[in-house]
Design a protein around this motif. Structure first.
Motif, mmCIF file in Angstrom:
data_model
loop_
_atom_site.group_PDB
_atom_site.id
_atom_site.type_symbol
_atom_site.label_atom_id
_atom_site.label_comp_id
_atom_site.label_asym_id
_atom_site.label_seq_id
_atom_site.Cartn_x
_atom_site.Cartn_y
_atom_site.Cartn_z
ATOM 1 N N UNK A 175 30.605 28.479 22.951
ATOM 2 C CA UNK A 175 31.259 29.270 23.757
ATOM 3 C C UNK A 175 30.829 30.194 24.919
ATOM 4 N N UNK A 176 29.659 30.739 24.418
ATOM 5 C CA UNK A 176 28.838 31.755 25.083
ATOM 6 C C UNK A 176 28.153 30.989 26.065
ATOM 7 N N UNK A 177 27.654 29.786 25.816
ATOM 8 C CA UNK A 177 26.922 29.081 26.847
ATOM 9 C C UNK A 177 27.867 28.521 28.062
ATOM 10 N N UNK A 178 29.019 28.211 27.507
ATOM 11 C CA UNK A 178 29.880 27.541 28.614
ATOM 12 C C UNK A 178 30.284 28.719 29.673
ATOM 13 N N UNK A 179 30.582 29.878 29.216
ATOM 14 C CA UNK A 179 30.758 31.107 29.659
ATOM 15 C C UNK A 179 29.697 31.439 30.616
ATOM 16 N N UNK A 180 28.665 31.501 30.163
ATOM 17 C CA UNK A 180 27.303 31.832 30.733
ATOM 18 C C UNK A 180 27.457 30.835 32.217
ATOM 19 N N UNK A 181 27.522 29.632 32.035
ATOM 20 C CA UNK A 181 27.472 28.446 32.918
ATOM 21 C C UNK A 181 28.497 28.819 34.128
ATOM 22 N N UNK A 182 29.732 28.986 33.637
ATOM 23 C CA UNK A 182 30.565 29.252 34.670
ATOM 24 C C UNK A 182 30.477 30.751 35.460
ATOM 25 N N UNK A 183 29.934 31.719 34.615
ATOM 26 C CA UNK A 183 29.822 33.128 35.358
ATOM 27 C C UNK A 183 28.275 32.807 36.374
ATOM 28 N N UNK A 184 27.785 32.087 36.135
ATOM 29 C CA UNK A 184 26.466 31.570 36.755
ATOM 30 C C UNK A 184 27.125 31.032 38.204
ATOM 31 N N UNK A 185 27.877 30.093 37.978
ATOM 32 C CA UNK A 185 28.500 29.294 39.168
ATOM 33 C C UNK A 185 29.378 30.280 40.179
ATOM 34 N N UNK A 186 30.144 31.401 39.402
ATOM 35 C CA UNK A 186 30.711 32.330 40.331
ATOM 36 C C UNK A 186 29.467 33.353 40.991
ATOM 37 N N UNK A 187 28.630 33.634 40.413
ATOM 38 C CA UNK A 187 27.479 34.587 40.954
ATOM 39 C C UNK A 187 26.841 33.734 42.154
ATOM 40 N N UNK A 188 26.566 32.475 42.070
ATOM 41 C CA UNK A 188 26.047 31.702 43.280
ATOM 42 C C UNK A 188 27.049 31.543 44.298
ATOM 43 N N UNK A 189 28.094 31.592 44.118
ATOM 44 C CA UNK A 189 29.130 31.642 45.058
ATOM 45 C C UNK A 189 29.188 32.941 45.944
ATOM 46 N N UNK A 190 29.034 34.027 45.136
ATOM 47 C CA UNK A 190 29.022 35.325 45.705
ATOM 48 C C UNK A 190 27.787 35.280 46.544
ATOM 49 N N UNK A 191 26.756 34.678 46.291
ATOM 50 C CA UNK A 191 25.284 35.000 46.978
ATOM 51 C C UNK A 191 25.406 34.151 48.292
ATOM 52 N N UNK A 192 26.173 33.037 48.311
ATOM 53 C CA UNK A 192 26.025 32.442 49.483
ATOM 54 C C UNK A 192 27.155 32.561 50.369
ATOM 55 N N UNK A 193 27.672 33.839 50.296
ATOM 56 C CA UNK A 193 28.648 34.433 51.435
ATOM 57 C C UNK A 193 27.913 34.228 52.812
ATOM 58 N N UNK A 194 28.832 33.682 53.792
ATOM 59 C CA UNK A 194 28.118 33.459 55.178
ATOM 60 C C UNK A 194 27.504 34.821 55.599
ATOM 61 N N UNK A 195 26.303 34.729 55.930
ATOM 62 C CA UNK A 195 25.297 35.936 56.328
ATOM 63 C C UNK A 195 25.898 36.294 57.837
ATOM 64 N N UNK A 196 26.110 37.356 57.986
ATOM 65 C CA UNK A 196 26.196 38.156 59.287
ATOM 66 C C UNK A 196 27.851 37.999 59.861
ATOM 67 N N UNK A 197 28.571 36.993 59.063
ATOM 68 C CA UNK A 197 29.887 36.717 59.368
ATOM 69 C C UNK A 197 31.042 37.490 58.710
ATOM 70 N N UNK A 198 30.762 38.477 57.780
ATOM 71 C CA UNK A 198 31.705 39.049 56.893
ATOM 72 C C UNK A 198 32.641 39.832 57.702
ATOM 73 N N UNK A 199 32.189 40.483 58.741
ATOM 74 C CA UNK A 199 33.331 41.542 59.662
ATOM 75 C C UNK A 199 34.293 40.484 60.194
ATOM 76 N N UNK A 200 33.798 39.330 60.614
ATOM 77 C CA UNK A 200 34.608 38.441 61.320
ATOM 78 C C UNK A 200 35.559 37.616 60.416
ATOM 79 N N UNK A 201 35.350 37.621 59.225
ATOM 80 C CA UNK A 201 36.200 36.563 58.578
ATOM 81 C C UNK A 201 37.211 37.277 57.600
ATOM 82 N N UNK A 202 36.651 38.438 56.877
ATOM 83 C CA UNK A 202 37.299 39.048 56.004
ATOM 84 C C UNK A 202 37.212 40.546 55.942
ATOM 85 N N UNK A 203 38.761 41.097 55.667
ATOM 86 C CA UNK A 203 39.113 42.494 55.792
ATOM 87 C C UNK A 203 37.723 43.213 54.968
ATOM 88 N N UNK A 204 37.339 44.357 55.076
ATOM 89 C CA UNK A 204 36.289 45.187 54.775
ATOM 90 C C UNK A 204 36.929 45.624 53.411
#
Length: 262
Positions: A175-204
């Motif tokens: 269970x822990x291994x599965x949760x760790x994998x999904x949490x890492x996927x979420x982490x990677x998606x956060x890291x790939x946020x479009x650089x320099x475009x945050x103010x144009x796309x989403x509210x602060x």
């Protein structure tokens, strides 16, 4: 925007794009449509436009090329300072045994927390998908990319929620291994946020909320609470680090993480 006005803008934009030395006016009206100042704030935006409007008549009479050069000089004075680059983060470091222990302690807390995170992501996905007209094809493509990223994050959170709802009182290492994998996927998606475009796309405000809820998720799964703040600083710029740090204080209490030595 009404259909008639949108069609008129499409024709006007095509003309501006085809004619040389009209790039500023295209950016200016596009900024009006999305409600974002060209300079980063409305006060300096108005000052810049006032300075452009007060250029002498003889300059305007010299043609588009001449006036475009003067506008470029004025616009350069009002451009916001570029944020300092934030160091890239290593992959999420989280020990499987800590995840397993956290699953046991927070077994009942995790499903409603993850449901709240999912709702936060879904709110922004629906907002972006509900925008019918974008100022440019590039902005529309960037928004579509962001929606795909948010959908991947939402899928990881939803799968985590289903897993935690089915946990036994004594979660297994699997269970822990599965949760760790999904949490890492979420982490990677956060890291790939479009650089320099945050103010144009989403509210602060929404982005700051994402930092807080993400920090809470990481903490409840046994990762350091400040992992969420680090992601927030990297994804949204250094100006959010202090705010993000405040947002995760409560998660340290929930997760039982000590605040000593800060």
């Amino acid at each position: 925007m009404p259909d008639a006005a949108y069609e008129f803008w499409q024709r006007a934009r095509a003309w501006l794009e085809a004619e040389p030395y009209h790039e500023f006016w295209l950016r200016w009206y596009s900024a009006i449509l999305v409600g974002k100042p060209l300079t980063g704030d409305w006060l300096s935006h108005r000052k810049m436009l006032e300075e452009i409007a007060l250029l002498p008549d003889e300059d305007w009479e010299k043609g588009a090329e001449h006036i475009a050069e003067l506008i470029a000089e004025i616009e350069a004075k009002y451009q916001p300072a570029k944020p300092q680059p934030v160091a890239k983060l290593e992959p999420l470091q989280i020990d499987t045994t800590k995840v397993q222990a956290a699953l046991k302690v927070n077994r009942l807390t995790l499903p409603p927390t993850l449901e709240a995170v999912y709702g936060h992501l879904e709110l922004e996905i629906r907002r972006l998908q509900g925008i019918n007209h974008w100022p440019s094809p590039e902005a529309q493509d960037e928004a579509r990319d962001l929606v795909r990223r948010l959908l991947a994050m939402a899928e990881a959170i939803q799968t985590l929620k289903k897993q935690t709802e089915a946990l036994a009182e004594e979660p297994a290492q699997e269970d822990a291994e599965q949760a760790k994998g999904l949490l890492s996927k979420y982490w990677r998606s956060l890291r790939s946020w479009p650089d320099g475009k945050e103010d144009e796309l989403s509210d602060a405000t929404w982005r700051l909320g994402l930092i807080g809820v993400s920090a809470g998720v990481f903490a409840l799964f046994g990762a350091p609470a400040l992992a969420g703040t680090a992601v927030g600083g990297m994804v949204f710029g250094a100006k959010y680090l202090e705010q993000g740090a405040k947002a995760v204080k409560a998660t340290r209490i929930v997760s039982g993480e000590s605040a000593e030595g800060e």
